[in-house]
Design a protein around this motif. Structure first.
Motif, mmCIF file in Angstrom:
data_model
loop_
_atom_site.group_PDB
_atom_site.id
_atom_site.type_symbol
_atom_site.label_atom_id
_atom_site.label_comp_id
_atom_site.label_asym_id
_atom_site.label_seq_id
_atom_site.Cartn_x
_atom_site.Cartn_y
_atom_site.Cartn_z
ATOM 1 N N PRO A 197 0.818 -1.215 0.000
ATOM 2 C CA PRO A 197 0.000 0.000 0.000
ATOM 3 C C PRO A 197 0.855 1.269 0.000
ATOM 4 C CG PRO A 197 -0.765 -1.539 1.673
ATOM 5 C CD PRO A 197 0.506 -2.092 1.123
ATOM 6 N N LEU A 222 -4.644 1.232 -4.136
ATOM 7 C CA LEU A 222 -5.685 0.394 -3.534
ATOM 8 C C LEU A 222 -5.039 -0.944 -3.242
ATOM 9 C CD1 LEU A 222 -8.887 0.101 -3.080
ATOM 10 C CD2 LEU A 222 -8.817 -1.137 -5.242
ATOM 11 N N GLU A 268 -6.056 -4.645 -1.193
ATOM 12 C CA GLU A 268 -6.902 -5.515 -0.381
ATOM 13 C C GLU A 268 -6.464 -6.960 -0.605
ATOM 14 O OE1 GLU A 268 -10.960 -4.685 -1.513
ATOM 15 O OE2 GLU A 268 -10.780 -2.576 -0.965
ATOM 16 N N ARG A 269 -5.402 -7.362 0.093
ATOM 17 C CA ARG A 269 -4.844 -8.704 -0.086
ATOM 18 C C ARG A 269 -5.833 -9.747 0.392
ATOM 19 N NH1 ARG A 269 -1.609 -12.790 2.171
ATOM 20 N NH2 ARG A 269 -0.087 -13.551 0.672
ATOM 21 N N ARG A 300 -7.418 -10.060 -2.648
ATOM 22 C CA ARG A 300 -8.490 -9.892 -3.651
ATOM 23 C C ARG A 300 -8.193 -8.890 -4.763
ATOM 24 N NH1 ARG A 300 -10.952 -14.346 -3.060
ATOM 25 N NH2 ARG A 300 -11.696 -14.720 -0.976
ATOM 26 N N ARG A 301 -7.535 -7.763 -4.415
ATOM 27 C CA ARG A 301 -7.302 -6.768 -5.464
ATOM 28 C C ARG A 301 -6.288 -5.721 -5.029
ATOM 29 N NH1 ARG A 301 -12.225 -2.490 -5.689
ATOM 30 N NH2 ARG A 301 -12.409 -2.145 -3.460
ATOM 31 N N PHE A 302 -5.653 -5.146 -6.031
ATOM 32 C CA PHE A 302 -4.851 -3.948 -5.824
ATOM 33 C C PHE A 302 -4.875 -3.140 -7.108
ATOM 34 C CE2 PHE A 302 -1.587 -6.852 -7.446
ATOM 35 C CZ PHE A 302 -0.756 -6.053 -8.214
#
Length: 159
Positions: free
Chosen positions: A49, A72, A74-75, A77-79
């Motif tokens: 992040p 962004l 969100e480990r 699920r997405r970055f």
């Protein structure tokens, strides 16, 4: 403003795929034809992040420098990495991951705006969209090859 969307199934756990996708070293392994190097910010290992990396590479015969930041995270699920300086007017690259049995479905959404207004839109239509899609497809091919082999440990050891 073009939006590229790719779907890459990978026979590996979601956490492994997520971490390989944010690895500077894996990115470099998949960008060999451009002579790409990480020259500032996080130049090895995993991006997290707020991290920034500055890339230097040759595209269309011209050396370019581009800095992106993880905006962004969100480990696992997405970055998102977003350009903060570089040749595009702007770009956001979303990396999305979904577990599906013993596979991970990796989705890329690359949303960009070229500089130079109408000339940039013409360049998008003629060459840039196809070029960027090919660049991402090759990057994902290398990532999948690493994730599905024993080599993934070379990139994530000690992380």
């Amino acid at each position: 403003m073009p939006i590229l969307e790719l779907v890459t199934p990978i026979r590996a756990p979601i956490e492994r795929c997520f971490d390989l996708a944010r690895s500077v070293d894996v990115h470099l392994a998949g960008a060999g034809e451009t002579g790409e190097r990480a020259v500032a910010g996080v130049v090895r290992g995993l991006l997290g992040p707020g991290d920034e990396v500055t890339w230097r590479a040759r595209h269309f015969g011209v050396w370019q420098t581009l800095t992106s930041r993880i905006t962004l995270f969100e480990r696992p699920r997405r970055f998102r990495d977003s350009m903060v300086r570089g040749a595009f007017a702007r770009f956001d690259h979303d990396h999305l991951f979904e577990a599906d049995g013993d596979c991970t479905i990796m989705r890329d959404r690359f949303d960009f705006t070229s500089p130079l207004g109408p000339l940039g839109r013409l360049a998008d239509a003629l060459v840039l969209t196809r070029y960027m899609r090919g660049f991402l497809v090759e990057r994902n091919r290398v990532l999948r090859e690493i994730a599905e082999s024993d080599r993934w440990g070379e990139f994530l050891a000690g992380q």
